[in-house]
Design an enzyme around this catalytic site. Sequence first.
Site, PDB file in Angstrom:
ATOM      1  N   SER A  59      -7.360   5.548   3.757  1.00 27.48           N
ATOM      2  CA  SER A  59      -7.264   4.811   2.486  1.00 27.48           C
ATOM      3  C   SER A  59      -7.637   3.344   2.692  1.00 27.48           C
ATOM      4  O   SER A  59      -8.313   2.736   1.862  1.00 27.48           O
ATOM      5  CB  SER A  59      -5.840   4.878   1.928  1.00 27.48           C
ATOM      6  OG  SER A  59      -5.706   5.948   1.019  1.00 27.48           O
ATOM      7  N   THR A  80      -4.923  12.911   6.390  1.00 25.22           N
ATOM      8  CA  THR A  80      -3.523  12.947   6.851  1.00 25.22           C
ATOM      9  C   THR A  80      -3.330  14.097   7.841  1.00 25.22           C
ATOM     10  O   THR A  80      -2.755  13.917   8.926  1.00 25.22           O
ATOM     11  CB  THR A  80      -2.570  13.076   5.653  1.00 25.22           C
ATOM     12  OG1 THR A  80      -2.868  12.026   4.735  1.00 25.22           O
ATOM     13  CG2 THR A  80      -1.121  12.979   6.085  1.00 25.22           C
ATOM     14  N   LYS A  98       5.218   1.912  -2.862  1.00 25.15           N
ATOM     15  CA  LYS A  98       5.151   3.312  -3.294  1.00 25.15           C
ATOM     16  C   LYS A  98       5.425   3.364  -4.783  1.00 25.15           C
ATOM     17  O   LYS A  98       6.093   2.492  -5.325  1.00 25.15           O
ATOM     18  CB  LYS A  98       6.210   4.151  -2.560  1.00 25.15           C
ATOM     19  CG  LYS A  98       5.931   5.630  -2.549  1.00 25.15           C
ATOM     20  CD  LYS A  98       4.973   6.025  -1.436  1.00 25.15           C
ATOM     21  CE  LYS A  98       4.628   7.496  -1.490  1.00 25.15           C
ATOM     22  NZ  LYS A  98       3.880   7.908  -0.285  1.00 25.15           N
ATOM     23  N   LYS A 146       0.863  -1.193   0.000  1.00 20.11           N
ATOM     24  CA  LYS A 146       0.000   0.000   0.000  1.00 20.11           C
ATOM     25  C   LYS A 146       0.889   1.229   0.000  1.00 20.11           C
ATOM     26  O   LYS A 146       1.859   1.299   0.761  1.00 20.11           O
ATOM     27  CB  LYS A 146      -0.878   0.003   1.266  1.00 20.11           C
ATOM     28  CG  LYS A 146      -1.825   1.176   1.354  1.00 20.11           C
ATOM     29  CD  LYS A 146      -3.217   0.796   0.911  1.00 20.11           C
ATOM     30  CE  LYS A 146      -4.105   1.984   0.639  1.00 20.11           C
ATOM     31  NZ  LYS A 146      -3.844   2.714  -0.621  1.00 20.11           N
ATOM     32  N   ASN A 160      -2.208  19.236  -0.014  1.00 21.99           N
ATOM     33  CA  ASN A 160      -3.234  18.432   0.665  1.00 21.99           C
ATOM     34  C   ASN A 160      -2.931  18.360   2.165  1.00 21.99           C
ATOM     35  O   ASN A 160      -3.782  18.684   2.999  1.00 21.99           O
ATOM     36  CB  ASN A 160      -3.285  17.023   0.043  1.00 21.99           C
ATOM     37  CG  ASN A 160      -4.197  16.090   0.823  1.00 21.99           C
ATOM     38  OD1 ASN A 160      -3.980  15.848   2.014  1.00 21.99           O
ATOM     39  ND2 ASN A 160      -5.235  15.594   0.196  1.00 21.99           N
ATOM     40  N   LYS A 191       4.836   2.303   8.524  1.00 23.96           N
ATOM     41  CA  LYS A 191       3.695   3.148   8.892  1.00 23.96           C
ATOM     42  C   LYS A 191       2.418   2.312   9.062  1.00 23.96           C
ATOM     43  O   LYS A 191       1.662   2.491  10.009  1.00 23.96           O
ATOM     44  CB  LYS A 191       3.496   4.188   7.781  1.00 23.96           C
ATOM     45  CG  LYS A 191       2.572   5.308   8.117  1.00 23.96           C
ATOM     46  CD  LYS A 191       2.408   6.241   6.928  1.00 23.96           C
ATOM     47  CE  LYS A 191       3.737   6.844   6.501  1.00 23.96           C
ATOM     48  NZ  LYS A 191       3.585   7.792   5.384  1.00 23.96           N
TER      49      LYS A 191
HETATM   50  P1  NAD Z   1       0.792  18.192  -2.439  1.00 22.11           P
HETATM   51  O1  NAD Z   1       1.356  18.040  -3.807  1.00 22.11           O
HETATM   52  O2  NAD Z   1      -0.670  18.297  -2.251  1.00 22.11           O
HETATM   53  O3  NAD Z   1       1.438  19.479  -1.719  1.00 22.11           O
HETATM   54  C1  NAD Z   1       2.820  19.679  -1.601  1.00 22.11           C
HETATM   55  C2  NAD Z   1       3.041  21.085  -1.076  1.00 22.11           C
HETATM   56  O4  NAD Z   1       4.431  21.271  -0.805  1.00 22.11           O
HETATM   57  C3  NAD Z   1       2.655  22.195  -2.045  1.00 22.11           C
HETATM   58  O5  NAD Z   1       2.105  23.253  -1.290  1.00 22.11           O
HETATM   59  C4  NAD Z   1       3.987  22.617  -2.661  1.00 22.11           C
HETATM   60  O6  NAD Z   1       3.972  23.953  -3.143  1.00 22.11           O
HETATM   61  C5  NAD Z   1       4.885  22.459  -1.460  1.00 22.11           C
HETATM   62  N1  NAD Z   1       6.292  22.263  -1.774  1.00 22.11           N
HETATM   63  C6  NAD Z   1       6.854  21.425  -2.655  1.00 22.11           C
HETATM   64  N2  NAD Z   1       8.183  21.530  -2.633  1.00 22.11           N
HETATM   65  C7  NAD Z   1       8.472  22.466  -1.703  1.00 22.11           C
HETATM   66  C8  NAD Z   1       9.666  23.022  -1.214  1.00 22.11           C
HETATM   67  N3  NAD Z   1      10.835  22.640  -1.681  1.00 22.11           N
HETATM   68  N4  NAD Z   1       9.561  23.954  -0.235  1.00 22.11           N
HETATM   69  C9  NAD Z   1       8.373  24.334   0.248  1.00 22.11           C
HETATM   70  N5  NAD Z   1       7.209  23.847  -0.164  1.00 22.11           N
HETATM   71  C10 NAD Z   1       7.261  22.932  -1.139  1.00 22.11           C
HETATM   72  O7  NAD Z   1       1.407  16.961  -1.617  1.00 22.11           O
HETATM   73  P2  NAD Z   1       0.851  16.342  -0.267  1.00 22.11           P
HETATM   74  O8  NAD Z   1      -0.015  15.196  -0.611  1.00 22.11           O
HETATM   75  O9  NAD Z   1       0.397  17.415   0.626  1.00 22.11           O
HETATM   76  O10 NAD Z   1       2.199  15.682   0.321  1.00 22.11           O
HETATM   77  C11 NAD Z   1       3.128  16.429   1.103  1.00 22.11           C
HETATM   78  C12 NAD Z   1       4.003  15.477   1.878  1.00 22.11           C
HETATM   79  O11 NAD Z   1       3.172  14.667   2.717  1.00 22.11           O
HETATM   80  C13 NAD Z   1       4.820  14.489   1.062  1.00 22.11           C
HETATM   81  O12 NAD Z   1       6.028  14.231   1.732  1.00 22.11           O
HETATM   82  C14 NAD Z   1       3.961  13.246   1.048  1.00 22.11           C
HETATM   83  O13 NAD Z   1       4.704  12.064   0.809  1.00 22.11           O
HETATM   84  C15 NAD Z   1       3.434  13.303   2.466  1.00 22.11           C
HETATM   85  N6  NAD Z   1       2.220  12.512   2.701  1.00 22.11           N
HETATM   86  C16 NAD Z   1       1.086  12.745   1.978  1.00 22.11           C
HETATM   87  C17 NAD Z   1      -0.069  12.021   2.279  1.00 22.11           C
HETATM   88  C18 NAD Z   1      -1.385  12.288   1.591  1.00 22.11           C
HETATM   89  O14 NAD Z   1      -2.393  11.748   2.044  1.00 22.11           O
HETATM   90  N7  NAD Z   1      -1.428  13.114   0.558  1.00 22.11           N
HETATM   91  C19 NAD Z   1      -0.039  11.045   3.275  1.00 22.11           C
HETATM   92  C20 NAD Z   1       1.130  10.841   3.997  1.00 22.11           C
HETATM   93  C21 NAD Z   1       2.248  11.591   3.694  1.00 22.11           C
END
Ligand code: NAD
Length: 409
Positions: free
Chosen positions: A345, A187, A103, A67, A217, A91
């Site tokens: 999820s 999340t 992944k 997953k 997100n 996790k």
């Molecule tokens: P997303 O694409 O929705 O948002 C990413 C955000 O980070 C955006 O606001 C972008 O502008 C910003 N960003 C990207 N690079 C950057 C940088 N160098 N400096 C500052 N800001 C930056 O992605 P997301 O789903 O919110 O995921 C963010 C993190 O959370 C990732 O590490 C992802 O693996 C982790 N994560 C996401 C989920 C989920 O449910 N979406 C679950 C667990 C972990």
Amino acid sequence: MNNPFQNAMNQLERATKVKQFNPEFISLLTQPEREIRISIPITMDNGSLKVFEGYRVQYNNARGPYKGGIRYHKDTDINEVKALAFWMALKCAVVNIPMGGGKGGVTVDPRELSKGEIEKLSRGWVKMMARDIGPKIDVPAPDMNTTPEIMAWMADEYVKITGDKTNATFTGKPIEAGGSEGRGPATGLGGFYVFDTLRSKLHLPESCKIVIQGFGNVGGNAANILFQNGHKIIAISEVDGAILKEDGIDINALNEYKKVNGKIEGFPGSRKISNNELLILECDVLIPAAMESQITEKNANDIKTKLVMELANGPTTPEADDILFGRGISVIPDILANAGGVTVSTFEWEQNLKGEHWNEIDVFAKLKTIMVNEALEIYEKANSLKTDLRRAAFILALERIEEEEKERL
Ligand code: NAD
């Protein structure tokens, strides 16, 4: 450049120094069970053919189907995806859901593609990967730059290819395409439940001064929930830059501003700062919610927070962990803090398999129970083993995976 997989393996080694495990079991976890690399050819809007590189890493399935999300990013490579898949295995064990770790990703800057090209790329990923995924094999989800709409395209392509009607191969789908209530904020909300459970134990005030890196997100939803619960968000960043407003950002107004302007820069009353400056602002809680390897040995000594809550995956390197620990700064590790997403999820997968649709109140109540219980268990483990929360979370996950791996050893 930091190698996230090397960092993940360093974390594993450090945890196994606090509690010894069977070395054969640990050696099983030092490499993934399968690594799949694919080429995805797309006819671009101008008629030219472009080939993208895609990945799926199936790390460990001792506890259930692989997953994990699919990431679209220009810097995504196999080392990053391997690290993320390893963290997913841990996790899922931390929150005790019946899933293993996987992944996926594509090396692409989605901002350079039209919507139609992104749809072709997403369907192309599924065409190449369809035989290797499925409700009982591997269940992908969204991650950076992948959305519910992309999951709907992928789920649709999977049905076209396989005829499978369970709709349980992709999660994070829009509600009308079989998604779960509450997956969007899951999340950020899961992170909030953990934070709220541990806040007073970590000697933080009732209303905290908070800095967030990332307003997507995860960071966006976390900002909304923390703001609604009376905390003061003083700075937020996106990939293009950061804003600071010492007296607190009205997150509702910021959401409106971003909707109209497409960015957070220029938000009334704020001033622009760099992403590097943001990470070293004085605050109670620093929340990395963007990328891995943001807190490193280069800036860890300058960080002025009481707590780092890792909503991104792998934002703190092991060297930085040592520096923060030495300076008395607590870290709520990613494999606990951001596990709410994979938890909901998994609820979605369960609802799809059973043909059910749970309401939001039930989803949040189930999520809260899991996050609160596991946060407390890890906090108590850290105290009894006299170690940090990351090592305690790793040890809890390793114990649970080892239980299922016994037959293979
Ligand atoms: P997303 O694409 O929705 O948002 C990413 C955000 O980070 C955006 O606001 C972008 O502008 C910003 N960003 C990207 N690079 C950057 C940088 N160098 N400096 C500052 N800001 C930056 O992605 P997301 O789903 O919110 O995921 C963010 C993190 O959370 C990732 O590490 C992802 O693996 C982790 N994560 C996401 C989920 C989920 O449910 N979406 C679950 C667990 C972990």
